[in-house]
Design a protein around this motif. Structure first.
Motif, PDB file in Angstrom:
ATOM      1  N   UNK A 132       0.847  -1.194   0.000  1.00 42.19           N
ATOM      2  CA  UNK A 132       0.000   0.000   0.000  1.00 42.19           C
ATOM      3  C   UNK A 132       0.883   1.245   0.000  1.00 42.19           C
ATOM      4  N   UNK A 133       0.488   2.223  -0.807  1.00 40.71           N
ATOM      5  CA  UNK A 133       1.114   3.540  -0.771  1.00 40.71           C
ATOM      6  C   UNK A 133       0.404   4.344   0.313  1.00 40.71           C
ATOM      7  N   UNK A 134       1.148   4.928   1.246  1.00 43.02           N
ATOM      8  CA  UNK A 134       0.531   5.505   2.435  1.00 43.02           C
ATOM      9  C   UNK A 134       0.811   7.003   2.545  1.00 43.02           C
ATOM     10  N   UNK A 135      -0.210   7.728   3.011  1.00 41.27           N
ATOM     11  CA  UNK A 135      -0.123   9.191   3.173  1.00 41.27           C
ATOM     12  C   UNK A 135      -0.745   9.575   4.506  1.00 41.27           C
ATOM     13  N   UNK A 136      -0.048  10.432   5.251  1.00 42.28           N
ATOM     14  CA  UNK A 136      -0.600  10.979   6.497  1.00 42.28           C
ATOM     15  C   UNK A 136      -0.597  12.488   6.402  1.00 42.28           C
ATOM     16  N   UNK A 137      -1.728  13.110   6.816  1.00 37.83           N
ATOM     17  CA  UNK A 137      -1.812  14.559   6.816  1.00 37.83           C
ATOM     18  C   UNK A 137      -2.582  15.078   8.009  1.00 37.83           C
ATOM     19  N   UNK A 138      -1.990  16.024   8.778  1.00 39.92           N
ATOM     20  CA  UNK A 138      -2.692  16.665   9.877  1.00 39.92           C
ATOM     21  C   UNK A 138      -2.174  16.278  11.239  1.00 39.92           C
ATOM     22  N   UNK A 139      -3.049  16.418  12.242  1.00 42.75           N
ATOM     23  CA  UNK A 139      -2.650  16.139  13.628  1.00 42.75           C
ATOM     24  C   UNK A 139      -2.360  14.648  13.813  1.00 42.75           C
ATOM     25  N   UNK A 140      -1.259  14.370  14.526  1.00 34.36           N
ATOM     26  CA  UNK A 140      -0.896  12.988  14.843  1.00 34.36           C
ATOM     27  C   UNK A 140      -1.158  12.758  16.333  1.00 34.36           C
ATOM     28  N   UNK A 141      -0.168  12.963  17.157  1.00 31.71           N
ATOM     29  CA  UNK A 141      -0.306  12.851  18.607  1.00 31.71           C
ATOM     30  C   UNK A 141       0.113  14.182  19.233  1.00 31.71           C
ATOM     31  N   UNK A 142      -0.463  14.530  20.365  1.00 32.09           N
ATOM     32  CA  UNK A 142      -0.314  15.879  20.915  1.00 32.09           C
ATOM     33  C   UNK A 142       1.127  16.313  21.140  1.00 32.09           C
ATOM     34  N   UNK A 143       2.012  15.386  21.486  1.00 36.52           N
ATOM     35  CA  UNK A 143       3.402  15.750  21.754  1.00 36.52           C
ATOM     36  C   UNK A 143       4.319  15.490  20.556  1.00 36.52           C
ATOM     37  N   UNK A 144       3.746  15.061  19.443  1.00 31.26           N
ATOM     38  CA  UNK A 144       4.585  14.753  18.287  1.00 31.26           C
ATOM     39  C   UNK A 144       5.391  15.983  17.859  1.00 31.26           C
ATOM     40  N   UNK A 145       6.665  15.757  17.548  1.00 33.88           N
ATOM     41  CA  UNK A 145       7.525  16.810  17.036  1.00 33.88           C
ATOM     42  C   UNK A 145       8.200  17.653  18.090  1.00 33.88           C
ATOM     43  N   UNK A 146       7.831  17.486  19.362  1.00 34.25           N
ATOM     44  CA  UNK A 146       8.492  18.237  20.424  1.00 34.25           C
ATOM     45  C   UNK A 146       9.914  17.709  20.619  1.00 34.25           C
ATOM     46  N   UNK A 147      10.728  18.509  21.268  1.00 32.01           N
ATOM     47  CA  UNK A 147      12.127  18.126  21.470  1.00 32.01           C
ATOM     48  C   UNK A 147      12.231  16.810  22.226  1.00 32.01           C
ATOM     49  N   UNK A 148      11.403  16.650  23.274  1.00 31.62           N
ATOM     50  CA  UNK A 148      11.457  15.431  24.084  1.00 31.62           C
ATOM     51  C   UNK A 148      10.921  14.206  23.341  1.00 31.62           C
ATOM     52  N   UNK A 149      10.224  14.449  22.213  1.00 36.65           N
ATOM     53  CA  UNK A 149       9.685  13.337  21.420  1.00 36.65           C
ATOM     54  C   UNK A 149      10.509  13.088  20.156  1.00 36.65           C
ATOM     55  N   UNK A 150      11.708  13.659  20.110  1.00 38.98           N
ATOM     56  CA  UNK A 150      12.590  13.402  18.983  1.00 38.98           C
ATOM     57  C   UNK A 150      12.537  14.435  17.880  1.00 38.98           C
ATOM     58  N   UNK A 151      11.727  15.472  18.051  1.00 39.07           N
ATOM     59  CA  UNK A 151      11.665  16.536  17.056  1.00 39.07           C
ATOM     60  C   UNK A 151      10.992  16.111  15.757  1.00 39.07           C
ATOM     61  N   UNK A 152      11.038  17.013  14.774  1.00 40.63           N
ATOM     62  CA  UNK A 152      10.354  16.765  13.495  1.00 40.63           C
ATOM     63  C   UNK A 152      11.062  15.719  12.648  1.00 40.63           C
ATOM     64  N   UNK A 153      12.293  15.372  13.005  1.00 42.76           N
ATOM     65  CA  UNK A 153      13.025  14.363  12.229  1.00 42.76           C
ATOM     66  C   UNK A 153      12.361  12.997  12.294  1.00 42.76           C
ATOM     67  N   UNK A 154      11.657  12.750  13.386  1.00 47.22           N
ATOM     68  CA  UNK A 154      11.060  11.425  13.552  1.00 47.22           C
ATOM     69  C   UNK A 154       9.837  11.255  12.655  1.00 47.22           C
ATOM     70  N   UNK A 155       9.896  10.265  11.792  1.00 48.77           N
ATOM     71  CA  UNK A 155       8.753   9.879  10.955  1.00 48.77           C
ATOM     72  C   UNK A 155       8.400   8.437  11.329  1.00 48.77           C
ATOM     73  N   UNK A 156       7.208   8.205  11.839  1.00 46.55           N
ATOM     74  CA  UNK A 156       6.832   6.842  12.230  1.00 46.55           C
ATOM     75  C   UNK A 156       6.927   5.883  11.045  1.00 46.55           C
TER      76      UNK A 156
END
Length: 512
Positions: A132-156
């Motif tokens: 499957x070709x997969x696309x995600x757009x919009x809100x994920x989890x409330x703390x996603x992208x924060x410094x303590x959650x690994x920042x924006x570099x983290x892509x699940x």
């Protein structure tokens, strides 16, 4: 001569046999290719209730998805809070198994531990492995992208295209992680309004995808979550609308757990004016989501994929506006917070169905994987596919007789200086000292719909408080009947709750 003729005949027969074999193999290959996997789209809104009229603005959505397929009248969240609920959707697990307790890093929301232990087994990983070709757009989890959650570099894992909001819902002035790269946005409607941006990028994905493989898209607009910023063309809509005044609106919580016994009743006019304004603005933001659904379906039709695409529309949990004198929020065990909209259309689903089968948001992942053709016996999830309920001619299956709703209350260790009489341990407090959450707002409930319409809840507090409701005679849960119920029934419900709170995988589906 005879020997030569026989040789030629054998040679000709071998050629014919070989050609037939090649033709048969070619036909078999083509037949295997002609089993086309269906595309799947999941649209997940944020804080959209169903009990308080939250689907009223969604006229296009109800027509294009609900009327074209099925509307579930008994759809529930496993927990009425954003990050734990979204974690349940992604993993197909109850909160006691995915271990996300609240919207904070310390509550395991998008923590590094979650990323290591839960994300590798989320349903998009299975889909991606199935081409499957997969696309995600919009809100994920409330703390996603924060410094303590690994920042924006983290892509699940599991996502080919990743356009996820950093942090909690916003409409303007936000940051996205676009495939692991930071992308900042301002307040220009044409370029930045998040609901429209999610739509536009999903349409681009549909244009650029390979036609040789199916696709899955998960679209998560911020609506109708605060700050309730409507698109310019909708900011004057619903100007005369007010929050519903029926049921438990502005009623005291006199026989309920400690937190609901605190609010002043009746509510002051200032609180009612505030919640009415919030109610209107929530509806205004949803009009853009309604437009999103319409544009998405038009696109699918234009690329001739509509008839081969399942589309799910739902929310992470419900919401309240004045029920039991609580101004606005979620987090409570009552129907207005735990019921969610759920509409589905797709191949094999007959139109204009309304189903009463109980469905949980932990079932979404298993249903999506079932549609994709995954071997569900190899998937470690607590939910169950509801494809048999939507299309019984495609699958056999059974309904669950009861299910679990659980929540871990959140509070601050120190008291609010403006509300010293309440003491420490509360959170989400309004200026008039009405608080929407507390440490002792920790509960687990058994919700029964088969043979009876009951809710049984136990609180982890120093009162060992229990609430029981007969929703047939009391649909708004106004009277806690724990002292009137046959003790034998309380014992049965308690034993069911104990089993549900410790269940995992198959055992969650097989409790009797």
């Amino acid at each position: 001569m005879a020997s030569s003729w026989v040789g030629q005949w054998r040679s000709s027969a071998w050629v014919v046999s070989t050609c037939l074999l090649v033709a048969l193999l070619t036909c078999t290959l083509r037949c295997s290719e002609c089993v086309t996997l269906s595309n799947i789209i999941l649209i997940l809104t944020d804080d959209q209730d169903v009990e308080m009229g939250g689907m009223t603005p969604m006229k296009k959505t109800k027509e294009l998805i609900g009327d074209a397929g099925v509307t579930f009248s008994n759809a529930f969240t496993a927990t009425p809070l954003c990050c734990p609920s979204r974690s349940s959707i992604i993993t197909g697990k109850y909160p006691h198994n995915h271990l996300v307790r609240n919207n904070s890093i310390s509550g395991n929301c998008s923590s590094t531990a979650w990323q290591k232990e839960a994300e590798p087994f989320a349903f998009p990983v299975y889909l991606n492995k199935m081409s499957y070709q997969t696309f995600y757009g919009g809100k994920y989890l409330n703390q996603y992208g924060s410094k303590d959650a690994g920042g924006v570099d983290h892509v699940p894992p599991g996502w080919d295209q990743w356009h996820a909001l950093v942090g909690n819902s916003k409409y303007y002035n936000y940051t996205l992680s676009v495939n692991g790269k930071e992308e900042k946005h301002g307040d220009n409607y044409e370029k930045d309004y998040l609901t429209d941006l999610v739509l536009n990028r999903s349409l681009h994905f549909l244009e650029e995808r390979s036609p040789n493989h199916p696709f899955f898209m998960m679209l998560c607009p911020p609506s109708p979550h605060s700050p309730w910023t409507a698109a310019p063309q909708y900011q004057q809509s619903f100007s005369d609308v007010k929050a519903p005044r029926n049921g438990s609106f502005n009623m005291p919580g006199k026989d309920k757990h400690w937190l609901l016994r605190q609010p002043a009743n009746p509510m002051p006019n200032s609180s009612i004016e505030y919640l009415d304004n919030a109610y209107r603005r929530r509806w205004q933001t949803l009009l853009s989501v309604d437009d999103m659904v319409e544009q998405l379906i038009k696109k699918l039709d234009s690329i001739k994929e509509l008839n081969n695409t399942y589309i799910f529309y739902t929310s992470d949990h419900g919401y309240h506006t004045g029920q039991f004198s609580l101004p606005i929020d979620k987090r409570q065990l009552y129907e207005f917070d735990i019921r969610i909209p759920l509409l589905v259309r797709g191949p094999g689903i007959k139109p204009k169905q309304t189903l009463q089968s109980p469905v949980l948001n932990i079932d979404l992942s298993m249903t999506i994987l079932d549609i994709a053709g995954a071997n569900l016996s190899t998937v470690n999830m607590d939910g169950q596919s509801f494809l048999p309920q939507m299309a019984p001619w495609l699958r056999n299956g059974t309904e669950r007789p009861f299910f679990l709703v659980e929540y871990t209350g959140e509070g601050h260790s120190s008291e609010d200086p403006s509300c010293p009489k309440l003491g420490p341990g509360l959170a989400e407090c309004f200026p008039d000292c009405v608080c929407e959450d507390a440490f002792n707002n920790t509960y687990a409930c058994v919700r029964v719909l088969k043979d009876a319409n009951l809710q049984y809840c136990e609180f982890a507090d120093n009162e060992s408080f229990v609430e029981v409701y007969n929703l047939t005679s009391d649909p708004h849960e106004l009277e806690n009947i724990v002292k009137k119920v046959d003790p034998a029934l309380l014992q049965i419900m308690n034993q069911r709750l104990i089993k549900l709170q410790s269940c995992t995988g198959d055992s969650c589906r097989n409790i009797k």
